[in-house]
Design an enzyme around this catalytic site. Sequence first.
Site, PDB file in Angstrom:
ATOM      1  N   ASP B  27       5.077   8.755 -24.857  1.00 53.32           N
ATOM      2  CA  ASP B  27       4.487   9.898 -25.564  1.00 53.32           C
ATOM      3  C   ASP B  27       3.172   9.443 -26.168  1.00 53.32           C
ATOM      4  OD1 ASP B  27       5.871  12.746 -26.686  1.00 53.32           O
ATOM      5  OD2 ASP B  27       4.076  12.066 -27.748  1.00 53.32           O
ATOM      6  N   ASP B  53      -0.980   7.771 -23.252  1.00 53.52           N
ATOM      7  CA  ASP B  53      -1.829   8.959 -23.155  1.00 53.52           C
ATOM      8  C   ASP B  53      -2.038   9.243 -21.675  1.00 53.52           C
ATOM      9  OD1 ASP B  53      -3.727  10.907 -23.160  1.00 53.52           O
ATOM     10  OD2 ASP B  53      -5.234   9.785 -24.306  1.00 53.52           O
ATOM     11  N   ASN B  76       6.446  15.607 -18.180  1.00 54.65           N
ATOM     12  CA  ASN B  76       6.738  16.639 -19.166  1.00 54.65           C
ATOM     13  C   ASN B  76       5.605  16.836 -20.167  1.00 54.65           C
ATOM     14  OD1 ASN B  76       8.621  18.414 -20.792  1.00 54.65           O
ATOM     15  ND2 ASN B  76       8.190  16.812 -22.280  1.00 54.65           N
ATOM     16  N   TYR B 139      -3.627  28.647 -20.569  1.00 48.02           N
ATOM     17  CA  TYR B 139      -2.366  27.913 -20.425  1.00 48.02           C
ATOM     18  C   TYR B 139      -1.702  28.240 -19.091  1.00 48.02           C
ATOM     19  CZ  TYR B 139       2.450  26.464 -21.457  1.00 48.02           C
ATOM     20  OH  TYR B 139       3.693  25.883 -21.407  1.00 48.02           O
ATOM     21  N   LYS B 143      -0.590  25.806 -15.891  1.00 49.11           N
ATOM     22  CA  LYS B 143       0.776  25.634 -15.406  1.00 49.11           C
ATOM     23  C   LYS B 143       0.908  26.083 -13.946  1.00 49.11           C
ATOM     24  CE  LYS B 143       2.835  23.597 -18.829  1.00 49.11           C
ATOM     25  NZ  LYS B 143       3.321  22.208 -18.645  1.00 49.11           N
TER      26      LYS B 143
END
Lengths: 217, 236
Positions: B27, B53, B76, B139, B143
Amino acid sequence: MKPSMQDRGVAVLMGAEACHGPALANGLARAGFALAALPAGADAPSDPSRQSDGEVAVLVINAPVVRTGLAFDDITDAAFDAAMQEQVFDVVAAVQRMLPHMASGARMVLVGARGHLGAWGGAHRMAASAALVALVRSLALELAPAGIRVNLVAGDFVDAGAVETPDSEAIAHAVLFFADPHCGVSGESMLLDGNAALRMSESRRPANADRGASAST
Amino acid sequence: MTGAARGIGLAIARQLAQDGMQVLATDVDAQALAMAVSDLAQQGFAVAGEPLDVCSRAEVRALLHTLGPLDVVVNNAGIASRLLAFGDIAASELRRIFSVNVSGVFVVAQEAARQMKEGGRIVNIASRGYLGGAGASHYVASKAAVVGLTRAMAIELRWRGITVNAVAPGMVDTRMLDDFSAPMRRSLERREPSGSAADPQTIADAVAFLSSARAAQINGQVLLVDGGKSVGMPPL
């Protein structure tokens, strides 16, 4: 009765220099639109075809996708970023520049590629093509209250430098269908790819699919 | 796996560990990741954690080089943004979202695939939003790009025995919802078939399946885990 030019209104074609550009320009002019043909990335005309703001009836953004054989492993960060810039960010900017000039009841038609379904080589360009499909759907939802319809014609990939393909006339025809004031469709992506997707042509491994077989971006 | 410190990522890390995998959780938020790894350890799951990162090719490459051959990669890590009218989406914001949500997936997948065995699995977390949404074009486009990338990668990588699929969650109860005001959140929840945001575990279950040997024949697919909202809902 055949509508006069004034009845059809102004059509702005962005990306007039790209593949299909001549066919699109001819088609729009023949259909009776007062045409402003601009290169990709052009500023919105401050006075589109000598008419005032809010008078653009049809906006066509022509952004065909060049086929590259670039293997997934060979895609550089620079090539990836360039695909996003050209195929997504520049298109978003073009729409943003043109929106204030669009009349209620206007139609927006994007010309892109079938890449949203995936294809051999150039995964970065396929990702960007898919983003365009989603943009069209989002824009259609968002602009519906303003009476603006938004659709995409997803053509086959084109060769670098080509100004037309055997599909160019058909693509112009599809654009005119969506550009018609009586076409109630919005948010759709029409595949016009010589049946490439229907034939599942990407399921066959091309002869040159091995790494290093290509050098284009 | 990336973006593992919280929410959906944390649920996936726990589930994959429970399924017997050796999990490396990464993360960008090192502190939150350390807490997550420590919480998982208390629950009996030995999950390794490394800050990462996904926007840094150098970091991704350096970390993956410390690992052996990989069986599964879960992309993710992702960011959302507040709702913006199309005309208000700044170029910088569009770039920021694509940098994490799209380039991040590309870089991790490309580097990981280089050291993946036959039978490898790549699972990308997309969003139901890829089907379009007013006020979220930035966004949504990112995606959808993940889905396009998933399909293109699936076409190419299967010849190496690697499958690439995506899971598209609907509204999930994670920190990402903090971008919305409380009234907006309630309004969005009312539009979910269940009337509320889903448990992150529901996404972890889908990812666990696509990561397993049982999913060997599934490739280039998008599994919508959204309570069926995408097939339609009665009017409110």
